[in-house]
Design an enzyme around this catalytic site. Structure first.
Site, PDB file in Angstrom:
ATOM      1  N   HIS A 111     -40.307  70.544  -4.232  1.00 31.56           N
ATOM      2  CA  HIS A 111     -38.082  70.813  -5.048  1.00 31.56           C
ATOM      3  C   HIS A 111     -37.451  69.939  -4.517  1.00 31.56           C
ATOM      4  CE1 HIS A 111     -35.027  73.661  -6.452  1.00 31.56           C
ATOM      5  NE2 HIS A 111     -35.371  72.232  -7.462  1.00 31.56           N
ATOM      6  N   GLU A 125     -38.036  66.962  -5.330  1.00 35.62           N
ATOM      7  CA  GLU A 125     -38.410  66.827  -7.019  1.00 35.62           C
ATOM      8  C   GLU A 125     -36.537  65.961  -7.205  1.00 35.62           C
ATOM      9  OE1 GLU A 125     -36.099  69.011  -9.867  1.00 35.62           O
ATOM     10  OE2 GLU A 125     -37.587  69.809  -9.451  1.00 35.62           O
ATOM     11  N   HIS A 126     -35.667  66.643  -6.520  1.00 37.54           N
ATOM     12  CA  HIS A 126     -34.351  66.283  -6.515  1.00 37.54           C
ATOM     13  C   HIS A 126     -33.886  64.639  -6.164  1.00 37.54           C
ATOM     14  CE1 HIS A 126     -32.012  69.889  -7.743  1.00 37.54           C
ATOM     15  NE2 HIS A 126     -33.071  71.006  -7.156  1.00 37.54           N
ATOM     16  N   GLU A 150     -28.378  75.150  -5.800  1.00 35.25           N
ATOM     17  CA  GLU A 150     -29.752  76.079  -7.008  1.00 35.25           C
ATOM     18  C   GLU A 150     -30.634  77.567  -6.677  1.00 35.25           C
ATOM     19  OE1 GLU A 150     -33.687  74.692  -9.367  1.00 35.25           O
ATOM     20  OE2 GLU A 150     -32.356  73.521  -8.358  1.00 35.25           O
TER      21      GLU A 150
END
Length: 1082
Positions: free
Chosen positions: A78, A81-82, A159
């Site tokens: 994750h 991805e950022h 998030e």
């Protein structure tokens, strides 16, 4: 598929690639062209040539997700991805990609799942090349900029905190955590700052990190990320889909040229985990889970074979069709009749590559929760019924027929979503020629093969194989159990839970035959369409608006026969306005309960229609009630009549009213537990809406409402009405008029002289208001700000166009400044806001953050101040790009019947009937100059603007934040130590903290460990540490406190008084006289 199905192409302008030579199975009505190619590095791509697409798009799906996270770095996929978006070697500017897309009417997003990560964008068709150049670089030459590492760690952390109080996330992670030991499904996929930094801290504590003499956790986190990406992001794991106007040859060479540099790292193209997360300890258990919101639900889960290899018959889907059915004889019908449930759904769930789950989710009433054992037992009885029944092949035939019809007459989707769906499916183990069809089409059973896979799936769905999760508030669990439970706490979200095994008596009953007489298999579906004819006429160009074809004292009917999609489908909207609908909070509640009861009473009848592709919705809103019908037109008139008859003749029963009241009350009580920004937006809307009631005003009315109240209200509501209708799609004018006449005949209402309308409240020029309220959830760590600036009248073309362009120009810079650079929080948005009634509009900025809401407003105003120079210094070429992107957006024709109906209905519902607005605005925009945008900005947006009309809504978190030490306080503390000649490694100590504002507890712990007696005496060390509170007070962390309202801002104390003082917008009037009647110009 054999090697003979592929041929090598060696163009002059790009590296060679192979092309799949067999035709791709597609709908007969699909005019797009498709090609599958494979690059030399192993990457596979689907190219889609669509000469009529209004957006180009691309999606890259890589077959690696959070199940591949290193055990010591949860959330790394994750985090990748950022950080991947933050610049490439070719385009090093960190927001170059987002800026390019924004100027060209585009946007992007990405998501990380368990076994895949997907990246995607949309852009103006003429800008596809530039977008692909930037996009492809993320996968062969990303910078993973060290300067962005800390910021994106914060973004991931924000998030996670955004989801921390959300029950779906909490329960999802609990189900993952309660996995057999060692199974990767248990991983914490989102990650947070702590999990992503832990490995670096561990290495540092062991003295393994040394960069230029400094121990650095951030560099180690980045190093581990690059190491992981360099291994896992392998070209053979990547599937790409590109949609564009270019020819297939041009798209092929575009992909080959820009994606061939991606390395093939020799990894398994599709990692498969051939092991299920349920072991003996997980099966046959009851897990009680504490929820944040107030609701009752039960989820029953069973291990299921990985469904993708079973694409031909889709046994999991077939079983969910039966278990989730809502018609007569269904499990839903039986439990609803008992008054125990409000909804039931069932579906196979793909957990990861290699394993799946079959789930049934049942939302319970309070009485149903009290009888949850009987609810669960009934579910097992229905499964027993399925096992003992001879399931006739016609059940699968119906499923196959519906699927075939759906595939053949699928409506065209927006390019970006379509590209994502294709890229996701390209890794499926299906024949290449079926990449488009395999996910939709279902085969009929052949030679017992299909029924056999269903039987095999049924055998695994038993009480001793599954897990039941019971969800409710803590006090509800303990009330029903009669004892105080010994709760455990889930590691990542702190969710409270207990685990028990079903007792022998329950297991014996659940394994026994079905003895509930009301349960039986579904009947044949009479709503499957048989007439799918479409009269296709050649037209020079599609009509740009609907026509008024019928008008009475009560009704107006607008109609447009489909002239571009040629599908056997239609869309019908019937809006029934009444001054009674929301005349008081109590009336609004009665109207809402009326709509809920109508839908409740129609469930069994309409479920088959919904399965067959014909759906309806009956809903309440501020001005009355509205009926939506859409789908295959064959049997639409029959469904329409039945719905309207139910609306008119509904008999309210006490037992169903009690269920609807409980459901509504729970929904409204839970609203206060929504995320902070959802609350600030809600109140922002309310403050600027005339004649609106808050949930707080309506909720007290629910409990006292009786069947007589609702029955009487229905008569009053329908006594005098005004009806507006829109009919689009495969229906003729006469059919549309017949629907209207049926409606008037069945309702037996009298016409209204004047129809009610939605009106907005207008902020006065030169105003600066704010309203502050606490976030109701005491455990919600995020505050929120909704910041609204009024720009003008939507009915004024010049104001509307210049204002829209200003909003377009500010959107990406706001995100870049407030989220990417300042890291205020995960939720940041800047967009145009149309007020109620579509007569007024403005600019709305929303930010959700752990920082105080007053600090957020301060940063928003600093951003607005900076925009003046940005607009003033913008080059003419860049300004023109924004104009061209917006023009392209406004000139986009509808992609499908649903978009067309929605576009027309906006103008009918508002009462302005300005159907050609978008095209006219695009033409008007041609002559807008930068000076006009700057003038509007300086007049109504800049913090010093004289005519600025501003309202901000502050939702303030009540959860205390642990105190932090500001960077200034850290420097002052170090200066004090240096002044006392304390010799320590100051740089190394600073590296011990996350970010520049460390937690006070961490700061004290680290420094107490450093100020040992060989450095300074214990007494002097205490004296030095005692300076810290004063330094923290002198140099506070910005945004940590709930600051006072700034000078010049008027705090709203009495909401009613504030709203009463605002100007009400004018009632709507037609902006164009179309003069369609007496004879429509069709």
């Amino acid at each position: 598929m054999t090697s003979s199905d592929w041929t090598v192409i060696a163009p002059n302008s790009s590296p060679p690639y192979t092309v799949f030579t067999n035709p791709i199975e597609k709908s007969l009505l699909d005019e797009r062209e498709y090609r599958v190619i494979r690059l030399q590095n192993g990457l596979t791509a689907m190219l889609v040539h669509d000469p009529n697409t209004e957006n180009a798009a691309a999606s890259l799906d890589v077959a690696v997700g959070h199940l591949s996270d290193p055990d010591d770095m949860p959330g790394l996929a994750h985090f990748c991805e950022h950080l991947l978006f933050m610049g490439t070697q070719q385009f090093p500017k960190e927001n170059d990609y987002s800026e390019y897309l924004s100027k060209n009417n585009g946007g992007s997003n990405a998501y990380t799942s368990s076994s895949n990560t997907n990246y995607h964008f949309r852009v103006s068709p003429t800008a596809l090349l530039g977008a692909i150049q930037r996009f492809s670089g993320f996968f062969h030459s990303p910078l993973f900029s060290p300067s962005c590492t800390t910021r994106e760690l914060n973004a991931v952390d924000s998030e996670h905190k955004k989801n921390h109080q959300a029950d779906p996330w909490r329960i999802f992670q609990l189900n993952k955590t309660l996995t057999k030991e060692g199974h990767p499904w248990s991983k914490f996929g989102t990650g947070n700052r702590e999990t992503l930094s832990a490995a670096g801290k561990e290495a540092k504590s062991k003295g393994k990190l040394q960069v230029n003499g400094t121990l650095n956790v951030g560099r180690e986190t980045r190093r581990r990320l690059v190491e992981w990406w360099s291994k896992e992001y392998c070209a053979s794991r990547m599937k790409v889909c590109v949609v564009g106007r270019e020819s297939l040859d041009e798209l092929s060479e575009l992909v080959s040229r820009h994606f061939s540099p991606i390395l093939n790292r020799g990894q398994d193209p599709l990692p498969v985990i051939d092991d299920h997360p349920f072991g003996p300890n997980e099966m046959g258990t009851l897990v009680c889970v504490q929820t944040i919101m107030s609701f009752h639900a039960v989820e029953i889960s069973f291990p299921l074979a990985w469904q993708l290899p079973l694409w031909k018959y889709k046994p999991g889907y077939f079983l969910s069709h039966l278990v989730g059915h809502e018609g007569p004889g269904s499990l839903h019908s039986y439990l609803k009749g008992k008054g125990w449930i409000t909804s039931l759904s069932s579906a196979p769930q793909a957990l990861g590559s290699g394993f799946a789950m079959f789930k049934a989710t049942i939302h319970l009433t309070k009485e149903g929760f009290d009888n949850y054992r009987l609810v669960v037992l009934a579910a097992f009885k229905y499964l027993s019924l399925l096992r003992s029944s001879d399931i006739a092949p016609w059940y699968q035939s119906e499923v196959a027929t519906i699927a075939k019809t759906q595939f053949q007459f699928a409506e065209k989707r927006p390019a970006e979503g379509y590209a994502v769906s294709i890229a996701e499916r390209m890794s499926w183990p299906v024949p290449t020629e079926k990449l488009l069809s395999a996910s939709v089409l279902v085969s009929e059973w052949e030679d017992g093969e299909g029924s056999q896979v269903v039987r095999e799936a049924l055998e695994s769905i038993r009480v001793d194989k599954g897990r039941v999760v019971l969800m409710a508030k803590k006090e509800e669990h303990e009330r029903v159990s009669g004892v105080e439970k010994k709760w455990e706490s889930e590691k990542w979200y702190g969710t409270g839970y207990t685990i028990d095994r079903w007792d022998d008596k329950f297991v014996a009953e659940a394994q026994g035959p079905n003895d509930i007489q009301e349960l039986h298999l579904p009947h044949r579906n009479e709503f499957i369409p048989t007439n799918l004819d479409v009269e296709k006429r050649e037209v020079s160009e599609p009509q740009k608006r609907p026509h008024l074809v019928h008008e009475t004292e009560m009704s107006t009917v607008w109609h447009k026969k489909d002239d571009q999609f040629w599908l056997p489908k239609a869309s019908v909207i019937m809006e029934v306005r009444s001054p009674v609908a929301s005349s008081s909070p109590r009336a609004a509640v009665l109207t809402r309960l009326f709509s809920d009861l109508v839908n409740d009473s129609l469930t069994e009848y309409t479920y088959d229609a919904d399965l067959a592709g014909l759906s309806y919705n009956f809903g309440a809103y501020s001005l009355g009630v509205v009926i939506y019908l859409k789908g295959y037109n064959d049997k639409l008139p029959d469904l329409s009549r039945r719905v309207v008859e139910t609306v008119r003749s509904l008999q309210v029963h006490q037992d169903r009213l009690a269920v609807m009241k409980e459901k509504l009350q729970r929904q409204w009580e839970n609203f206060s537990m929504s995320q902070s920004y959802q609350l600030s937006d809600y109140y922002g809307r309310y403050f600027l809406s005339h004649a609106a009631w808050t949930i707080e005003e309506q909720l007290p009315e629910v409990a006292g409402i009786t069947t007589e109240d609702v029955q009487s209200h229905i008569d009053q509501l329908l006594e005098k009405v005004s009806v507006r209708m829109l009919v689009t799609g495969n229906m003729y004018k006469d059919q549309a008029i017949t629907l209207s006449k049926d409606l008037e005949r069945i309702l037996r209402s009298n016409p209204l002289q004047s129809a009610p309308a939605d009106l907005a409240l207008i902020l006065p020029e030169g105003s600066n208001y704010t309203w502050t309220a606490p976030v109701p959830n005491p455990n919600e760590s995020n505050s929120a700000l909704t910041y609204y600036l009024h720009l003008g009248r939507l009915t004024d073309p010049q104001q509307r166009v210049v204002g829209a362009l200003l909003g377009q120009m500010m959107s990406e810079p706001a995100f870049n400044a407030l989220r990417t650079k300042e890291q205020l929080g995960y939720i940041v948005s800047c967009s145009r806001w149309n007020l109620l009634g579509d007569s007024q509009f403005g600019l709305r900025i929303v930010v959700q953050s752990e920082r105080g809401s007053a600090y957020l407003e301060e940063r928003v105003e600093a951003f607005l101040d900076s925009m003046d120079a940005k607009i003033m210094g913008m080059e003419q070429e860049e300004f023109q790009e924004f104009k061209s992107g917006l023009q392209q957006k406004w000139r986009e024709p509808p992609k499908n019947l649903g978009e067309e109906a929605s576009k027309y209905w906006t103008h009918i519902d508002s009462g302005y009937f300005d159907f050609l607005r978008s095209n006219e605005d695009a033409s008007l925009l041609e002559n807008v100059e930068k000076e006009q945008v700057l003038a509007l900005f300086r007049e109504r947006v800049h913090p010093n603007a004289q005519k600025r009309a501003k309202l901000s809504i502050h939702m303030q978190s009540r959860k205390p934040r642990p105190p932090r030490v500001s960077a200034e306080a850290v420097d002052a503390f170090e200066a004090s130590l240096k002044g006392a000649n304390i010799a320590v490694d100051y740089a190394a100590l600073k590296e011990a903290f996350d970010g520049e504002n460390p937690l006070a507890a961490d700061f004290v712990r680290v420094w107490q460990g450093a100020l040992t007696e060989d450095v300074v005496s214990a007494e002097d060390a205490r004296g030095l540490m005692e300076q810290l509170p004063a330094l923290m007070q002198k140099y506070p962390v910005q945004g940590e406190s709930t600051d006072a309202v700034p000078v010049g801002v008027t705090r709203i104390e009495d909401v009613k008084v504030f709203k009463a003082a605002l100007q009400i917008s004018e009632p709507p009037r037609p902006l164009v006289q179309w003069n369609d009647l007496p004879t429509p110009n069709l």
